[in-house]
Design a protein around this motif. Structure first.
Motif: not given
Lengths: 693, 157
Positions: A167-178, A296-305, A349-351, B95-99
C-alpha cells in the motif's frame, strides 16, 4: 528438532511477545524488499498462534530488535526463517496452553485457541494470550517438544494474503529515499576506478565553481565525496569532477573479456567432483557449449545509504539484505564497536541479490564518521549503480553426455568456467581508503559454490561429474538471483533437448522417461497439458514451443516452464506457462508473483541482457546501453501451483528463471530448426546464426 | 534564484529556486512529495514521471523555470490511502508490483492514458507504458490492474 535460526537465537521472546492488549509482536531476521516475505512469515506466526493477522505487529528489521538470521538470500527465507518462526510460535502457544490448562484445572488437550482467546471444550473462558502473558515467561529457550499444526488444520497459511508492504508504494512512499530527514546533507561519491587507482590531480576550484553552491569536498586517499545542503550542488559537483580529476593506475579492462568464452583464458582455481566415467563402448556421445554473459541486477533505483554519527554512536539506515552482516562491515570501516552501531533496514528498490546497497551504506557511514553531527544521505547515480555494482558473473559451460542403446542419458559431464557468485563482505570504500590493497578473496562457504548449483540435470543419471573453474573476474561479481543455478539449468535443459533429438524422442516424453519421482512427473505432465504440447508441430517454420524442467538446487521446488514464441528478425514471446510444486504454499498469490517476476526477468536475461566491459571497468552504464524487456514485449503468463498439503514449504524467488531461459532457447531451436547456445538471443545473433546455417 | 509559481496536485506553490533546478529535486526536497523517484536522471526509465499539463513526463529532465503556471500532478495527487484513485485500488487488488519503485511513474502514466482513452486495449496500455521500466517483472499484473481500473471508471453510456 529445533530449527537452526531458532537455535542461534534461542530466546522465545526475541521472536514473539504480547506487548499490549490484543497485539502480538513478531520479529524475524529476514528483510522485506517487495518479495512479500514479511507477509508470508506473518501468516506462519498467526497460523501457529491462532490469532488474526491484524493483531500482528511485525517488527522492522533493526539491529538489537530482531533475531540475527544473516542475509535474506537464496530463496531460503520461508524454509529457514519460516521454520524457526513456526517452531517458536508453537512453543509459545504450548506454554500458554499449559498455563491456561493449569488455571482451568483441565487437560491441555481440552484447550482450543480462537483469535487469541482460549476456549475449553468449545466454551469461552476468561483467558486469552494477553491476560496470561504476565504469567508466562518467554525469556526462555525452546524445548523442542512443541508440535506445530498439520496442514489440514491451516486456515491462514495457504490462503492468498495481500502484501503488507505494497500500500505505501502506490501512494508515493515506502522507501529509504523517502525517510523525512531534517537538515540533511546530500552526498555523492566519485568512485575509484579499480582498487589500485590513486588521485593524481584534482581541480577543486573548478569543481566548486561548477557546483554553483556551497560544497564540502571530502578526500581521503582515493575516496572522494561531495557534500552539500543542496542536492543540485552535489549533482553538479560530481559531474564536473569527472572532468577535473586525473587518476593514476586506473583500471583498464579489455572489452573482449565481455565474451563468456574469454573466461577460459583467465587463471582459474579448479574443483572436481563426481563419479569416474564408466565403460563407454557402443554409446552415442554428444557435446555442446553454452554461454551467458555478465549481467546486471539493474535495480530501478540506484543505491542509497543514510548515516549519522553523534561522536559516540552511529545510526545507519540501509536497504542491504540483513542488518547484522552489514553492521560487522561498518564496525571494520569506522573502527567503532558493533554495539555503537545501530542499523535499521528500510526498503529499497528491487534487490535481486548483492547490488550496490551494501556499498552505499558503507559510503554513508565512512562519510558520517568524518563529518559528525550531520545526517549524510548518499545517493548513487545511475552510472554508479551500473558501473560499480557487483555483476552476475558470466559463465561458460561445456557439457558432454553419453546415451545408452535406448537413448537414455547414462553419463553426464559438465565443465564450468565462472567468476565468484558470492563476493560479499568487502566494500568499495575500503579499497578507496587503502588504495593498492587488493580486495580479500571472496568469502567461501565450505563445500558450497554458487557456480555448481544445479550443475547436473534433474533426472536419474547413472554417472555424473563436474569440473568447475572459478576465475578471478576483471570486475567485481557477486550474488544475483539464483547464483549459477539458473545458468546451469539453462545449459543442462538445452542439452537434454538436444539429446532428445539425438534419441529421436519427444522432449517431454524424454524427460518423463528419466525420472521416477512422481512429483517431477506430475509437474511435467501438467505442463504438457497446459501448453498443448501434444499439438506441437515439427517446427522450423518460425513458430516455436519449448519446455524445460528443474528441481531447484536439487532439493527444493519442482519447476517446469513452457514457452511459445515466434522468430522472424527477432524473438517475440507469445505465451509462457509455469507449473511448480513448491511444497506447502504459504501465500499462493505471493508465490505466483515471485514465480512470474522470475520468469519475466529471466526472459529479459535470455533475450536482451549483456553487460559490456571496457575502459575503467563496465562500459554499459545507462539503460540505453543495457536494454531490458519492456511492457509490449512481455507475453501473457499462466502459473499453476501443484497442491501439496502435507509437504514442507520451498522458497519461490529463484526457482523459475533457469527453466524459463532454457524453455525460450528450446522454443527458438524448435522455431528455427537450428540452435543458438549463447545468450542473449538478440536480433544480431539470430541473423548471424541463420546466415551461417 | 527567482520566484516560481507551480500548481502541484491542485495546490499553488510559490518557491524561490534556481530556474535550472530539476522538477524532481523541487518536488522531493522542497515540497516533500516523494512519489516521483530518482531512477536514472536521463529520461530512460520513468521512475520520476509526473503529469505536466496532463502528459506523462520525466521530472528528472525538466527545469523548474519552464513550469510557471503549468499544472503538475504526482502520484500523491491521484489519491490517498483514505481516498484512493481507482487505479491505486486496482493496483492493490491485483497486487500489481513487487519492489514498487516504478509504480509512481506507472500510475501517473496510466492516469494520463485513461484520461485520453477510457477503454484502452491491453496493447494500448502496454504501448503507453512502453518507456517505463519495471525490473521485478510485474508487467502483466500492472496491465491487468490498469484494465480493471478502466472498466470501473467508464461512465455507463
Amino acid at each position: 528438532m529445533i530449527p537452526p535460526s531458532l537455535q542461534a537465537n534461542p530466546v522465545l521472546e526475541r521472536w514473539i511477545s504480547f506487548p499490549a492488549a490484543g497485539k502480538v509482536r513478531v520479529a524475524f531476521g529476514k528483510v522485506e524488499y517487495g518479495q512479500g516475505i514479511a507477509t508470508s512469515l506473518a501468516q506462519i506466526a498467526a497460523e501457529e498462534l491462532d490469532v488474526a493477522m491484524q493483531r500482528l505487529i511485525v517488527v522492522n528489521a533493526a539491529s538489537g530488535e530482531v533475531p540475527d538470521e544473516g542475509l535474506t538470500v537464496g530463496s531460503m527465507s520461508i524454509e529457514m526463517s519460516g521454520a524457526s518462526l513456526r517452531a517458536a510460535a508453537a512453543e509459545v502457544r504450548a506454554l500458554f496452553a499449559q498455563e491456561a490448562a493449569t488455571r482451568l484445572g483441565c487437560d491441555v488437550d481440552e484447550i482450543v485457541i480462537r483469535d487469541g482467546e482460549f476456549l475449553r471444550d468449545g466454551r469461552q473462558t476468561d483467558l486469552d494470550y494477553w491476560k496470561l502473558a504476565p504469567h508466562v515467561d518467554l525469556r526462555q529457550a525452546p524445548q523442542g517438544k512443541a508440535r506445530w499444526k498439520t496442514s489440514d488444520r491451516h486456515h491462514i497459511v495457504g490462503k492468498s494474503q495481500p502484501r503488507s508492504d505494497l500500500p505505501a508504494k502506490v501512494f508515493g512512499g515506502g522507501f529509504i529515499q523517502d525517510i523525512p530527514l531534517k537538515d540533511v546533507t546530500h552526498a555523492r561519491v566519485l568512485r575509484q576506478p579499480g582498487y589500485k587507482a590513486t588521485i593524481k590531480a584534482l581541480d577543486e576550484a573548478a569543481i566548486r565553481k561548477a557546483a554553483g553552491g556551497d560544497i564540502d569536498i571530502l578526500r581521503d586517499n582515493s575516496f572522494l565525496a561531495f557534500l552539500s545542503k543542496s542536492e543540485r550542488a552535489v549533482t553538479l559537483a560530481v559531474a564536473a569532477a569527472e572532468q577535473h580529476l586525473m587518476w593514476n593506475d586506473a583500471r583498464d579492462v579489455n572489452p573482449t573479456l565481455s565474451d563468456p568464452l574469454a573466461l577460459k583464458s583467465l587463471p582459474a582455481t579448479p574443483w572436481e567432483g563426481g563419479a569416474p566415467a564408466p565403460d563407454s563402448s557402443n554409446r552415442r556421445k554428444h557435446s555442446a557449449s553454452y554461454g551467458r554473459p555478465f549481467i546486471a541486477h539493474g535495480s530501478m533505483g540506484p543505491s542509497h545509504g543514510i548515516a549519522r554519527f553523534d561522536g559516540d554512536t552511529l545510526k545507519v539506515w540501509t536497504h542491504a539484505q540483513g542488518v547484522y552482516p552489514i553492521r560487522g562491515m561498518l564496525a571494520r570501516i569506522t573502527g567503532l564497536a558493533p554495539d555503537k552501531i545501530h542499523v535499521e533496514h528500510t526498503q529499497g528498490p528491487g534487490c535481486y541479490g548483492h547490488n550496490g546497497a551494501d556499498d552505499a551504506t558503507c559510503d554513508a557511514a565512512a562519510i558520517a564518521v568524518r563529518r559528525p553531527e550531520q545526517t549524510i544521505r548518499v545517493q548513487w547515480r545511475r552510472e554508479d549503480e551500473f558501473g560499480y555494482e557487483p555483476l552476475g558473473t558470466a559463465m561458460q559451460i561445456e557439457l558432454s553426455g553419453e546415451l545408452d542403446a535406448a537413448g537414455r542419458l547414462v553419463d553426464f559431464s559438465s565443465e564450468i568456467w565462472s567468476g565468484p557468485h558470492v563476493g560479499r563482505g568487502y566494500a568499495l570504500v575500503e579499497a578507496a581508503l587503502a588504495p593498492g590493497t587488493p580486495p580479500p578473496p571472496p568469502m567461501s562457504i565450505p563445500g558450497f559454490s554458487g557456480g555448481r548449483l544445479n550443475a547436473t540435470p534433474s533426472y536419474e543419471i547413472a554417472a555424473t561429474r563436474i569440473r568447475e573453474n572459478v576465475i578471478v573476474p576483471p570486475v567485481r561479481t557477486s550474488s544475483l538471483r539464483g547464483l549459477g543455478g539458473p545458468v546451469n539449468t539453462y545449459a543442462c535443459e538445452c542439452f537434454v533437448d538436444e539429446l532428445a533429438g539425438i534419441a529421436g524422442t519427444d522432449p517431454l516424453s524424454y524427460r518423463l522417461s528419466m525420472t521416477s519421482d512422481p512429483r517431477a512427473s506430475a509437474v511435467l505432465e501438467r505442463l504438457g497439458a497446459l501448453s498443448n504440447w501434444s499439438r506441437r508441430g515439427a517446427g522450423g517454420n518460425g513458430d516455436g514451443l519449448g519446455l524445460a524442467y528443474s528441481r531447484h538446487r536439487d532439493r527444493g521446488a519442482y519447476v517446469g516452464v513452457a514457452v511459445a514464441l515466434r522468430v522472424d528478425t527477432e524473438v517475440r514471446l507469445k505465451e509462457m506457462w509455469c507449473v511448480a510444486d513448491v511444497g506447502l504454499v504459504i501465500n499462493p498469490d505471493g508465490a505466483k508473483n515471485q514465480i512470474e517476476g522470475g520468469m519475466v526477468m529471466a526472459a529479459s536475461w535470455a533475450l536482451k541482457e549483456h553487460v559490456k566491459l571496457g575502459g575503467r571497468g563496465i562500459a554499459s552504464t545507462m539503460w540505453d546501453d543495457y536494454p531490458i524487456l519492456r511492457f509490449p514485449e512481455v507475453p501473457s503468463i499462466r502459473i499453476e501451483l501443484v497442491p501439496q498439503s502435507g509437504a514442507a514449504p520451498f522458497g519461490t524467488g529463484e526457482i523459475s528463471s533457469g527453466p524459463t531461459m532454457a524453455a525460450i532457447a528450446n522454443a527458438i531451436a524448435h522455431a528455427l530448426g537450428v540452435r543458438i547456445r549463447d545468450m542473449p538471443f538478440t536480433r544480431e545473433k539470430i541473423a548471424a546464426t541463420l546466415l551461417v546455417d | 534564484m527567482r520566484k516560481i509559481n507551480l500548481i502541484v496536485n491542485g495546490r499553488q506553490h510559490s518557491i524561490e529556486a534556481d530556474e535550472r533546478e530539476t522538477l524532481l529535486d523541487v518536488l522531493r526536497n522542497r515540497l516533500g512529495l516523494t512519489g516521483p523517484r530518482f531512477g536514472c536522471g536521463a529520461e530512460q526509465c520513468g521512475s520520476c514521471s509526473v503529469l505536466i499539463e496532463g502528459e506523462d513526463k520525466p521530472s528528472c529532465a525538466v527545469e523548474v523555470g519552464a513550469l510557471s503556471g503549468k499544472t503538475i500532478v504526482t502520484v500523491e495527487g491521484l489519491g490517498t490511502a483514505e481516498n484512493p484513485h481507482p487505479l491505486q485500488t486496482a493496483f492493490l487488488e491485483k497486487q500489481a508490483g513487487q519492489c514498487g519503485y516504478c509504480l509512481s511513474g506507472i500510475l501517473v502514466a496510466s492516469k494520463a492514458l485513461l484520461d485520453r482513452n477510457s477503454s484502452p486495449t491491453r496493447a494500448e496500455i502496454a504501448e503507453a507504458l512502453a518507456w517505463h521500466l519495471c525490473r521485478c517483472g510485474a508487467h502483466n499484473r500492472i496491465l491487468d490492474a490498469v484494465a480493471l481500473a478502466a472498466s470501473r471508471m467508464k461512465v455507463p453510456a
